[in-house]
Design a protein around this motif. Sequence first.
Motif, PDB file in Angstrom:
ATOM      1  N   ILE A 603       0.813  -1.147  -0.229  1.00 56.43           N
ATOM      2  CA  ILE A 603       0.140   0.018  -0.053  1.00 56.43           C
ATOM      3  C   ILE A 603       0.833   1.174   0.026  1.00 56.43           C
ATOM      4  N   LEU A 604       1.938   1.239   0.880  1.00 55.39           N
ATOM      5  CA  LEU A 604       2.898   2.365   1.041  1.00 55.39           C
ATOM      6  C   LEU A 604       3.453   2.642  -0.449  1.00 55.39           C
ATOM      7  N   ARG A 605       3.789   1.667  -1.035  1.00 53.46           N
ATOM      8  CA  ARG A 605       4.611   1.686  -2.412  1.00 53.46           C
ATOM      9  C   ARG A 605       3.508   2.223  -3.312  1.00 53.46           C
ATOM     10  N   LYS A 606       2.427   1.909  -3.502  1.00 58.06           N
ATOM     11  CA  LYS A 606       1.306   2.421  -4.585  1.00 58.06           C
ATOM     12  C   LYS A 606       1.256   3.935  -4.170  1.00 58.06           C
ATOM     13  N   ILE A 607       1.308   4.293  -2.851  1.00 55.34           N
ATOM     14  CA  ILE A 607       0.903   5.753  -2.581  1.00 55.34           C
ATOM     15  C   ILE A 607       2.159   6.420  -3.067  1.00 55.34           C
ATOM     16  N   ASN A 614      -5.694   2.850  -6.578  1.00 52.44           N
ATOM     17  CA  ASN A 614      -5.786   1.167  -7.144  1.00 52.44           C
ATOM     18  C   ASN A 614      -5.023   0.514  -5.868  1.00 52.44           C
ATOM     19  N   LEU A 615      -5.708   0.759  -4.764  1.00 56.08           N
ATOM     20  CA  LEU A 615      -5.148   0.102  -3.608  1.00 56.08           C
ATOM     21  C   LEU A 615      -5.634  -1.558  -3.475  1.00 56.08           C
ATOM     22  N   GLY A 616      -6.731  -1.800  -3.911  1.00 61.28           N
ATOM     23  CA  GLY A 616      -7.045  -3.165  -3.825  1.00 61.28           C
ATOM     24  C   GLY A 616      -8.077  -3.081  -2.387  1.00 61.28           C
ATOM     25  N   ASP A 617      -8.106  -4.612  -1.885  1.00 64.38           N
ATOM     26  CA  ASP A 617      -8.800  -4.379  -0.820  1.00 64.38           C
ATOM     27  C   ASP A 617      -8.168  -4.234   0.481  1.00 64.38           C
ATOM     28  N   ILE A 618      -8.607  -3.025   1.289  1.00 61.15           N
ATOM     29  CA  ILE A 618      -7.671  -2.884   2.384  1.00 61.15           C
ATOM     30  C   ILE A 618      -8.728  -3.067   3.797  1.00 61.15           C
ATOM     31  N   SER A 619      -9.812  -3.531   3.357  1.00 63.14           N
ATOM     32  CA  SER A 619     -11.000  -3.826   4.821  1.00 63.14           C
ATOM     33  C   SER A 619     -10.037  -4.900   5.566  1.00 63.14           C
ATOM     34  N   ASN A 623      -5.923  -1.392  10.739  1.00 63.99           N
ATOM     35  CA  ASN A 623      -6.019  -0.002  10.951  1.00 63.99           C
ATOM     36  C   ASN A 623      -6.345   0.730   9.643  1.00 63.99           C
ATOM     37  N   PRO A 624      -7.551   0.240   8.647  1.00 63.68           N
ATOM     38  CA  PRO A 624      -7.707   0.856   7.332  1.00 63.68           C
ATOM     39  C   PRO A 624      -7.932   2.204   7.582  1.00 63.68           C
ATOM     40  N   GLU A 625      -8.163   2.669   8.682  1.00 65.05           N
ATOM     41  CA  GLU A 625      -8.615   4.381   8.383  1.00 65.05           C
ATOM     42  C   GLU A 625      -7.215   5.064   8.305  1.00 65.05           C
ATOM     43  N   VAL A 626      -6.122   4.718   8.693  1.00 65.36           N
ATOM     44  CA  VAL A 626      -4.852   5.470   8.450  1.00 65.36           C
ATOM     45  C   VAL A 626      -4.466   5.570   6.890  1.00 65.36           C
TER      46      VAL A 626
END
Length: 636
Positions: A603-607, A614-619, A623-626
């Motif tokens: 996720i950090l790489r994509k950001i 295009n992060l995919g499923d983060i659920s 801590n998805p809120e961060v």
Amino acid sequence: MSNYHIKHLEEYFQVYRKSVNNPEAFWEEIAEEHFLWRKKWDTVLSWDFRKPEVKWFEGAKLNITENCLDRHLLTRGNKTAILFEPNDPKEAAEHITYKVLHERVCKMANVLKAKGVKRGDRVCIYLPMIPELVYSVLACARIGAVHSVVFAGFSSTALATRINDCDCKMVITSDGSFRGTKTIDLKGIVDEALKDCPGIENVLVAKRINSEITMTTERDFWLQPLLDAASIDCEPEIMDAEDPLFILYTSGSTGQPKGMLHTTAGYMVYSSYTFKNVFNYTENDVYWCSADVGWITGHSYIIYGPLANGATSVLFEGVPSHPDYSRFWQIVEKHKVNQFYTAPTAIRALAKEGLEYTQKHDLSSLKVLGTVGEPINEEAWHWYDDNIGKNKAPIVDTYFQTENGGIMLTPIPYVTPTKPTYATLPFIGIQPCLMDEEGKEIEGNQVSGRLCIKFPWPSIARSIYGNHKRYKETYFTAFENNYFTGDGALRDEVGYYRITGRVDDVIIVSGHNLGTAPIEDAINEHPAVAESAIVGFPHDVKGNALYGYVILKDIGEGRNHDNLRKEINQIITEQIGPIAKLDKIQFTDGLPKTRSGKIMRRILRKIAHKDSGNLGDISTLLNPEVVQSIIDNALV
Ligand code: WTA
């Protein structure tokens, strides 16, 4: 006659088939016909990737320096072996002949012996790109000591870690080094490192920049007077094929660097045979590899490979930008360089400076151009081809790793049709394959996967010094009975390979391997830092640059984010070296984590890649809120 020098594509396929169908017979023939042995082997190869254990030419006796030096004395004694080009173009270049190199290596070997260095001892070499570096490496090999060259851009902390990891008893260094208009206080860095290295008995110091330095009595000695007094005769120590030749460190997924252990006979055979073919080297060519000897490319393709072939190898002390951006091309013209081998990052940096620097130099001597160390992008490939090779000198995009000892995937110039960004075909004897994530081999063409090698080649590293378990886990566990490179690759419709990049926690910045773990460990030592995560992001010149996400605990009095960023990079410089500094540092309240507490770097790489749509499923995150707040504050 064995096929030592491959001249056309048909021959490549024929020799390749031979090398794969009967590797023992193939390598035995190469070894037999092109090297000097004190005693031949009993067994060509024994191996088991499950243990893992690999042995080549067991039972053979040799000294690699007899192959690189002594055997050329009769036929090439007055030929230049090392052509030293100093940092300052006004200082004269030095042509060191095979005869003189032999004498100086023997003198150096006698100095090491007199200071108590014995067969099997480890010697750390921390030197700039000056002739003493070559003398030191070969002098160790002459007496059977194991060299551990540490790139002289590493910090004192990194140096100390490497000295202690393999328990060196001596350091060879210089008062300092020249880098463009700057000087670097190498001896000061060594002194700092040695505060934590109780095993070091002696430090030998070459004089290069004539700076004032501190010498510790009974420990430190100026090298030159010792060399002056030493004899030019030194009988080579007769080594076993599998005796260690050197240790060279590379980054990995933990803070402790991996000391890759290379042994003698197989390394010699493979570095030499690849050099001859990958650069189409013919007698009287002048060959130049601009890498530093502190990396595997310098070991195999400045020193051992070229010298084993009796070649002339340029040793350049300086940087491509000094006195201006034409320095590389000026050197090519001055020494009529025939083969030039460099890193994509250097090509991109020089391409940015415009054509006035290339156009004023005669580059017509160039016959082969090489690149190594990281993927080369299409634009840089064409710039190199058009402006340096003038579409006449084929480009060899050579893929290999510290662990491999020699080039694994590469075109052979004038033989293999090249294709921009493709390392093309396996070198003779190399059996690559692509694996899916379940560990199954992906057959056929137009596929991509994880790059593995199925069968041992002569120069594969035999272990990680002092930690065979880590060697097995890192390279031989993910894909059973295969060596795993850590790289992703694709195979096109004709079977050409293209490296797509690391699939682990190593990031290649300007061609240097950087593990994320040691950098994060360094950052976390800052008193204001609670936690950090590093990822790579694309960079025009460096290929990749580093992006750090940092959670602060308490910013501390008098600090703001800007000076914190400087302090963090300062710590990284002290612990590792300036090559590992971060380009971007984002302060954040949290890092995305899995339920088991692992940072989700994907996720950090994509950001950092500006791909946060295009992060995919983060659920499933803890801590998805961060995530949203990281995206909102991203430095992109
Ligand atoms: C990368 C350097 C694409 C790769 C000789 C490998 C490359 C790592 C290439 C090893 C290339 C090296 N194309 N990527 N031609 N050559 N690499 O150990 O990711 O410093 O795993 O050895 O560099 O780096 P090392």
